[in-house]
Motif scaffolding. Sequence first.
Motif, short mmCIF file in Angstrom:
data_model
loop_
_atom_site.label_atom_id
_atom_site.label_comp_id
_atom_site.label_asym_id
_atom_site.label_seq_id
_atom_site.Cartn_x
_atom_site.Cartn_y
_atom_site.Cartn_z
N LEU A 183 28.39 29.04 45.74
CA LEU A 183 29.02 29.28 47.04
C LEU A 183 30.45 29.78 46.88
N VAL A 184 31.11 29.39 45.81
CA VAL A 184 32.47 29.88 45.55
C VAL A 184 32.45 31.32 45.06
N MET A 185 31.45 31.65 44.22
CA MET A 185 31.39 32.99 43.65
C MET A 185 30.80 34.02 44.60
N ALA A 186 29.94 33.59 45.51
CA ALA A 186 29.18 34.54 46.34
C ALA A 186 30.05 35.50 47.13
N PRO A 187 31.11 35.04 47.84
CA PRO A 187 31.91 36.00 48.61
C PRO A 187 32.56 37.08 47.75
N VAL A 188 33.04 36.70 46.58
CA VAL A 188 33.68 37.69 45.71
C VAL A 188 32.66 38.72 45.23
N ILE A 189 31.47 38.26 44.86
CA ILE A 189 30.43 39.18 44.40
C ILE A 189 30.02 40.12 45.52
N LEU A 190 29.87 39.61 46.73
CA LEU A 190 29.47 40.45 47.86
C LEU A 190 30.56 41.48 48.20
N VAL A 191 31.80 41.05 48.18
CA VAL A 191 32.90 41.97 48.48
C VAL A 191 32.94 43.10 47.45
N PHE A 192 32.81 42.75 46.18
CA PHE A 192 32.83 43.79 45.15
C PHE A 192 31.60 44.68 45.25
N PHE A 193 30.44 44.12 45.60
CA PHE A 193 29.21 44.91 45.69
C PHE A 193 29.34 45.99 46.76
N PHE A 194 29.90 45.65 47.91
CA PHE A 194 30.00 46.61 49.00
C PHE A 194 31.20 47.54 48.85
N ALA A 195 32.20 47.15 48.07
CA ALA A 195 33.41 47.97 47.94
C ALA A 195 33.56 48.55 46.54
N GLN A 196 32.51 48.49 45.72
CA GLN A 196 32.66 48.91 44.33
C GLN A 196 32.93 50.40 44.20
N LYS A 197 32.40 51.22 45.13
CA LYS A 197 32.63 52.66 45.03
C LYS A 197 34.11 52.99 45.18
N ALA A 198 34.73 52.43 46.22
CA ALA A 198 36.16 52.66 46.42
C ALA A 198 36.97 52.04 45.30
N PHE A 199 36.55 50.87 44.83
CA PHE A 199 37.27 50.18 43.76
C PHE A 199 37.25 51.00 42.48
N VAL A 200 36.07 51.46 42.07
CA VAL A 200 35.96 52.23 40.84
C VAL A 200 36.70 53.56 40.96
N GLU A 201 36.60 54.20 42.11
CA GLU A 201 37.30 55.46 42.32
C GLU A 201 38.80 55.29 42.23
N GLY A 202 39.30 54.21 42.84
CA GLY A 202 40.74 53.95 42.82
C GLY A 202 41.24 53.67 41.43
N VAL A 203 40.50 52.87 40.67
CA VAL A 203 40.93 52.54 39.31
C VAL A 203 40.82 53.74 38.41
N THR A 204 39.77 54.57 38.60
CA THR A 204 39.58 55.76 37.75
C THR A 204 40.68 56.78 37.96
N LEU A 205 41.06 57.01 39.22
CA LEU A 205 42.08 58.03 39.51
C LEU A 205 43.48 57.54 39.21
N THR A 206 43.69 56.23 39.16
CA THR A 206 45.01 55.70 38.87
C THR A 206 45.40 56.00 37.42
N GLY A 207 46.59 56.54 37.24
CA GLY A 207 47.06 56.82 35.89
C GLY A 207 46.73 58.21 35.41
N VAL A 208 46.10 59.06 36.27
CA VAL A 208 45.82 60.43 35.86
C VAL A 208 47.11 61.19 35.61
N LYS A 209 48.12 60.87 36.43
CA LYS A 209 49.42 61.53 36.29
C LYS A 209 50.47 60.47 36.10
N GLY A 210 51.24 60.54 35.03
CA GLY A 210 52.21 59.48 34.75
C GLY A 210 53.55 59.73 35.36
#
Length: 297
Positions: free
Chosen positions: A270-297
């Motif tokens: 029950l403690v882990m479930a909300p975090v897993i669900l949030v990441f599951f539904f927002a993983q596309k934006a999360f991965v895109e944001g982390v991937t593009l971060t640092g392209v230009k220093g």
Amino acid sequence: MTQVLDRPVELKTPLSDAGRTARRKALLEWVAIHALGVAAALFFVLPFVFVFLTSLMSDTQALSRDLIPHTWEWGNYRKVFDTPGFLTWWKNTLVYAGLGTVLTVVSSIPVAYALAKFRFRGRNLSLMLVISMMMLPPQVVIIPMYLFWAKQLDLSGTLWPLIVPMAFGDAFSIFLLRQFLMTIPNEYLDAAKVDGCGELRTLLKVVLPMARPGIAAVALFQFFCAWNDYFGPQIYASENPGAWTLSYGLESFKGAHHTDWNLTMAATVLVMAPVILVFFFAQKAFVEGVTLTGVKG
């Protein structure tokens, strides 16, 4: 005529063998890569599967050699919710993580925008100060901070000493957003200013829509950090059970049910479930944001 007709056959045979060899090699590479991927996925997934299956076992079967529940005890989750204080821990955690995330994002965006797009004296020094704050462990300043919040402001036993500082920005969030905003071409900002937009309007109308992946990544990082925070609630809220969060309350739950591992695992799910669900539904934006971060220093 026989020799002329035989020549094409002799030329095709090596090419056919080479093609089959290349296809066989590509197939073997595909199988090897996917086998490694499946093995890595199982390495991360199996602990969650074990926790979930244990949460549905009876107290006599939990942590036995049987991996599959004899009877699916879904009532274990109801028992966890019926535990005094569990819903209060949920409410406190949602307030802490939700409000803290909003405050961190809102306060970090203007600072990151200034460090990324403004040219002013001391800009590099300011960036170095932000980076140095990232390297400073919170345990180093916990004593003076506790004395300030507990003795001067009398806020011990609450979560406000953890929430209020988020309204003044977070070093990691500022740095991550600054790196993402550096990837936005200045031509868009110049065009907005030519149309009569000021700095604030340019930030709101031009920069923020283009920076949504980076903002999503920062928000998720902050939400996960606050949701899983154990050190902060232990320092400031341990004396007041009404201000406990899930991470700190789970330790108390585990101590009260140290022999009921099925209930402990149910509470963990029950403690882990909300975090897993949030990441599951927002993983596309999360991965895109982390991937593009640092392209230009």
